[in-house]
Scaffold this active site. Structure first.
Site, PDB file in Angstrom:
ATOM      1  N   GLY A   1      34.653   4.228  72.847  1.00 53.88           N
ATOM      2  CA  GLY A   1      33.716   4.247  73.962  1.00 53.88           C
ATOM      3  C   GLY A   1      33.804   5.544  74.616  1.00 53.88           C
ATOM      4  O   GLY A   1      34.683   6.600  74.122  1.00 53.88           O
ATOM      5  N   GLN A   2      33.325   5.939  75.721  1.00 46.57           N
ATOM      6  CA  GLN A   2      33.316   7.225  76.255  1.00 46.57           C
ATOM      7  C   GLN A   2      34.402   7.688  76.698  1.00 46.57           C
ATOM      8  O   GLN A   2      34.911   8.882  76.642  1.00 46.57           O
ATOM      9  CB  GLN A   2      32.271   7.227  77.658  1.00 46.57           C
ATOM     10  CG  GLN A   2      32.008   8.613  78.291  1.00 46.57           C
ATOM     11  CD  GLN A   2      31.419   8.476  79.867  1.00 46.57           C
ATOM     12  OE1 GLN A   2      31.583   7.311  80.159  1.00 46.57           O
ATOM     13  NE2 GLN A   2      31.201   9.814  80.254  1.00 46.57           N
TER      14      GLN A   2
ATOM     15  N   TYR B   1      29.374  -7.132  86.653  1.00 40.89           N
ATOM     16  CA  TYR B   1      30.543  -6.175  86.136  1.00 40.89           C
ATOM     17  C   TYR B   1      31.319  -5.917  87.391  1.00 40.89           C
ATOM     18  O   TYR B   1      32.547  -6.104  87.126  1.00 40.89           O
ATOM     19  CB  TYR B   1      29.869  -4.903  86.053  1.00 40.89           C
ATOM     20  CG  TYR B   1      30.631  -3.615  85.702  1.00 40.89           C
ATOM     21  CD1 TYR B   1      31.452  -3.699  84.473  1.00 40.89           C
ATOM     22  CD2 TYR B   1      30.708  -2.511  86.586  1.00 40.89           C
ATOM     23  CE1 TYR B   1      32.209  -2.528  84.264  1.00 40.89           C
ATOM     24  CE2 TYR B   1      31.531  -1.542  86.433  1.00 40.89           C
ATOM     25  CZ  TYR B   1      32.158  -1.349  85.197  1.00 40.89           C
ATOM     26  OH  TYR B   1      32.894  -0.423  84.915  1.00 40.89           O
TER      27      TYR B   1
HETATM   28  P1  NAD Z   1      31.917   2.385  76.851  1.00 42.32           P
HETATM   29  O1  NAD Z   1      30.915   1.471  76.938  1.00 42.32           O
HETATM   30  O2  NAD Z   1      31.779   3.753  76.612  1.00 42.32           O
HETATM   31  O3  NAD Z   1      33.137   1.960  75.697  1.00 42.32           O
HETATM   32  C1  NAD Z   1      33.359   0.337  75.899  1.00 42.32           C
HETATM   33  C2  NAD Z   1      33.997   0.223  74.321  1.00 42.32           C
HETATM   34  O4  NAD Z   1      34.385  -1.298  74.556  1.00 42.32           O
HETATM   35  C3  NAD Z   1      32.621   0.196  73.306  1.00 42.32           C
HETATM   36  O5  NAD Z   1      33.286   1.134  72.295  1.00 42.32           O
HETATM   37  C4  NAD Z   1      32.540  -1.120  73.052  1.00 42.32           C
HETATM   38  O6  NAD Z   1      32.203  -1.239  71.729  1.00 42.32           O
HETATM   39  C5  NAD Z   1      33.892  -1.621  72.981  1.00 42.32           C
HETATM   40  N1  NAD Z   1      33.687  -3.154  73.458  1.00 42.32           N
HETATM   41  C6  NAD Z   1      33.031  -4.001  73.980  1.00 42.32           C
HETATM   42  N2  NAD Z   1      32.929  -5.205  73.884  1.00 42.32           N
HETATM   43  C7  NAD Z   1      34.155  -5.267  72.980  1.00 42.32           C
HETATM   44  C8  NAD Z   1      34.858  -6.543  72.580  1.00 42.32           C
HETATM   45  N3  NAD Z   1      34.408  -7.807  72.772  1.00 42.32           N
HETATM   46  N4  NAD Z   1      36.002  -6.539  71.741  1.00 42.32           N
HETATM   47  C9  NAD Z   1      36.244  -5.043  71.547  1.00 42.32           C
HETATM   48  N5  NAD Z   1      35.659  -3.871  71.976  1.00 42.32           N
HETATM   49  C10 NAD Z   1      34.651  -4.025  72.616  1.00 42.32           C
HETATM   50  O7  NAD Z   1      33.042   2.198  78.260  1.00 42.32           O
HETATM   51  P2  NAD Z   1      33.793   3.431  79.015  1.00 42.32           P
HETATM   52  O8  NAD Z   1      32.991   4.168  79.720  1.00 42.32           O
HETATM   53  O9  NAD Z   1      34.792   4.172  77.888  1.00 42.32           O
HETATM   54  O10 NAD Z   1      34.617   2.530  79.818  1.00 42.32           O
HETATM   55  C11 NAD Z   1      35.962   2.061  79.423  1.00 42.32           C
HETATM   56  C12 NAD Z   1      36.461   1.213  80.606  1.00 42.32           C
HETATM   57  O11 NAD Z   1      36.393   1.979  81.805  1.00 42.32           O
HETATM   58  C13 NAD Z   1      35.843   0.142  81.091  1.00 42.32           C
HETATM   59  O12 NAD Z   1      36.548  -0.871  81.464  1.00 42.32           O
HETATM   60  C14 NAD Z   1      35.107   0.477  82.101  1.00 42.32           C
HETATM   61  O13 NAD Z   1      34.627  -0.611  83.164  1.00 42.32           O
HETATM   62  C15 NAD Z   1      35.970   1.395  82.835  1.00 42.32           C
HETATM   63  N6  NAD Z   1      35.055   2.443  83.506  1.00 42.32           N
HETATM   64  C16 NAD Z   1      34.250   3.251  83.182  1.00 42.32           C
HETATM   65  C17 NAD Z   1      33.714   4.169  83.911  1.00 42.32           C
HETATM   66  C18 NAD Z   1      32.866   5.195  83.350  1.00 42.32           C
HETATM   67  O14 NAD Z   1      32.017   5.982  84.341  1.00 42.32           O
HETATM   68  N7  NAD Z   1      32.815   5.428  81.957  1.00 42.32           N
HETATM   69  C19 NAD Z   1      33.775   3.991  85.256  1.00 42.32           C
HETATM   70  C20 NAD Z   1      34.774   3.185  85.834  1.00 42.32           C
HETATM   71  C21 NAD Z   1      35.253   2.123  85.144  1.00 42.32           C
HETATM   72  N1  SER Z   2      30.186   4.420  85.568  1.00 41.47           N
HETATM   73  C1  SER Z   2      30.122   2.824  85.545  1.00 41.47           C
HETATM   74  C2  SER Z   2      29.189   2.434  85.583  1.00 41.47           C
HETATM   75  O1  SER Z   2      28.335   2.895  85.986  1.00 41.47           O
HETATM   76  C3  SER Z   2      31.016   2.500  86.787  1.00 41.47           C
HETATM   77  O2  SER Z   2      32.127   1.791  86.436  1.00 41.47           O
HETATM   78  O3  SER Z   2      28.933   1.202  85.222  1.00 41.47           O
END
Ligand code: NAD
Ligand code: SER
Length: 338
Positions: free
Chosen positions: A11-12, A157
């Protein structure tokens, strides 16, 4: 040394966290886990559409487990096989995609976390789990949102994030599990596209400014949200995990932020580098989600407890984002800037 497991590794955040951890600890000690191998060029999440599928920049033979975090046995087997001592549990559905499939969002976000916490109890692992500004809701104070305040999320979420925070706090208090958490704001990065969140417009705007010179933003021009550049997010994560446990006063999740700007201010800042960039604003259903989230965050508890401080503001982030994207989108960038 024991190994580090990163779920949601494609993921990101996961893709960059895996690279940073592998640079520090060596490829063999950092295990990626996701639904597909990172070399896949298709969407990583089979349910809702996702922008993922970009491979982390690690070597092909670095350990990687293909598994669903809802499968406790698969997680347990990876933890035993690689002697895992620390888990960064990032696998999740995000806010916008989560609203399309609320049942699946609960299943992945909560049952996946519960498996990780149960296994952490059993194997004495340290755990990082990210929460989000999505724990706040329409009746939370929108400016300088305090660490302890009204938590009434309006999305599934957000419901999973607040429930997850309480689960983490419970496992720490009841079973002594060393689980630590940050409420990330919207994260902005150039290496891997975001995966279906509400704050994705902030990343998309940079890409489209360079690719096509114009962007239609899915939130209003005056939408102001807390944000952070990925190097600060990775730094905060690793700093929190290194902090002395006795300094931590928060065991549900720490508020953290780096900057707040409106979508219009972001477009203006990009225009300082790309004067021809044009941005229009056509809000869709994601506007409702954005309107329920804070505009600015009080992260003084994180600053006091473990010396959190960000390096990037909007101007520094924009210069760095555009520099990096010019390298990865060179032909488009040249044509727009001419
Ligand atoms: P993303 O969507 O880019 O990546 C999530 C990854 O999880 C993906 O590669 C997906 O394939 C994997 N995934 C989904 N379901 C799955 C499953 N059942 N089993 C195994 N893998 C699975 O998300 P991200 O932005 O990298 O976020 C990572 C964490 O950070 C998350 O918990 C998200 O809620 C949290 N978060 C992200 C942000 C943001 O702005 N990116 C902000 C707040 C919180
Ligand atoms: N960047 C995330 C979203 O927009 C916040 O958790 O879902």
């Amino acid at each position: 040394m024991s190994s580090i497991l990163v779920t949601g590794a494609n993921g990101q955040i996961g893709s960059e966290l895996v690279d940073t951890l592998r640079a520090r600890h060596g490829d063999a000690h950092v295990i990626g886990l996701d639904l597909r191998r990172p070399s896949s060029d298709t969407a990583a999440t089979p349910g809702p559409p996702s922008a993922n599928g970009h491979a982390p920049g690690s070597s092909d033979d670095a350990p990687f487990v293909v598994a669903d975090v809802r499968d406790r046995d698969a997680l347990a087997s990876a933890i035993k096989r690689y002697d895992v001592g620390t888990v960064y549990h990032l696998a999740s559905l995000l806010s916008a995609n989560g609203e399309k499939v609320p049942d699946r969002t609960w299943d992945v976000n909560i049952n996946g976390l519960k498996h990780v916490l149960d296994l952490a109890r059993e194997h004495e692992m340290q755990v990082f789990w990210p929460s989000s500004i999505a724990v706040f809701g329409p009746s939370t104070p929108r400016e300088n949102t305090p660490q302890n305040t009204v938590l009434n999320p309006s999305t599934m979420y957000g419901v999973t994030k607040r429930s997850g925070e309480l689960l983490c706090q419970y496992y720490h208090q009841r079973y002594g599990v060393d689980v630590r958490s940050l409420r990330y704001p919207g994260l902005i990065s150039y290496a891997t596209l975001p995966g279906g969140g509400t704050t994705d417009y902030a990343v998309d705007m940079y890409y489209e400014a360079l690719r096509s010179g114009s962007y239609t933003c899915f939130v209003r021009e005056d939408t102001r949200l807390p944000m952070m550049y990925m190097p600060d997010a990775i730094g905060a994560t690793l700093d929190l995990m290194r902090a002395d446990a006795s300094d931590l006063t928060v065991r549900d999740s720490y508020n953290v932020t780096a900057m707040s700007f409106s979508a219009g201010e972001l477009a203006d800042t990009i225009r300082e580098h790309l004067p021809a960039f044009s941005c229009s604003f056509e809000p869709d259903s994601r506007q409702d989600i954005a309107d329920a989230w804070p505009a600015t965050i009080d992260d003084s508890t994180a600053r006091q407890d473990w010396n959190w401080t960000p390096d990037y503001d909007l101007e520094a982030m924009t210069a760095d984002m555009l520099d990096h994207l010019r390298e990865t989108l060179p032909e488009d960038a040249e044509s727009i800037e001419r």
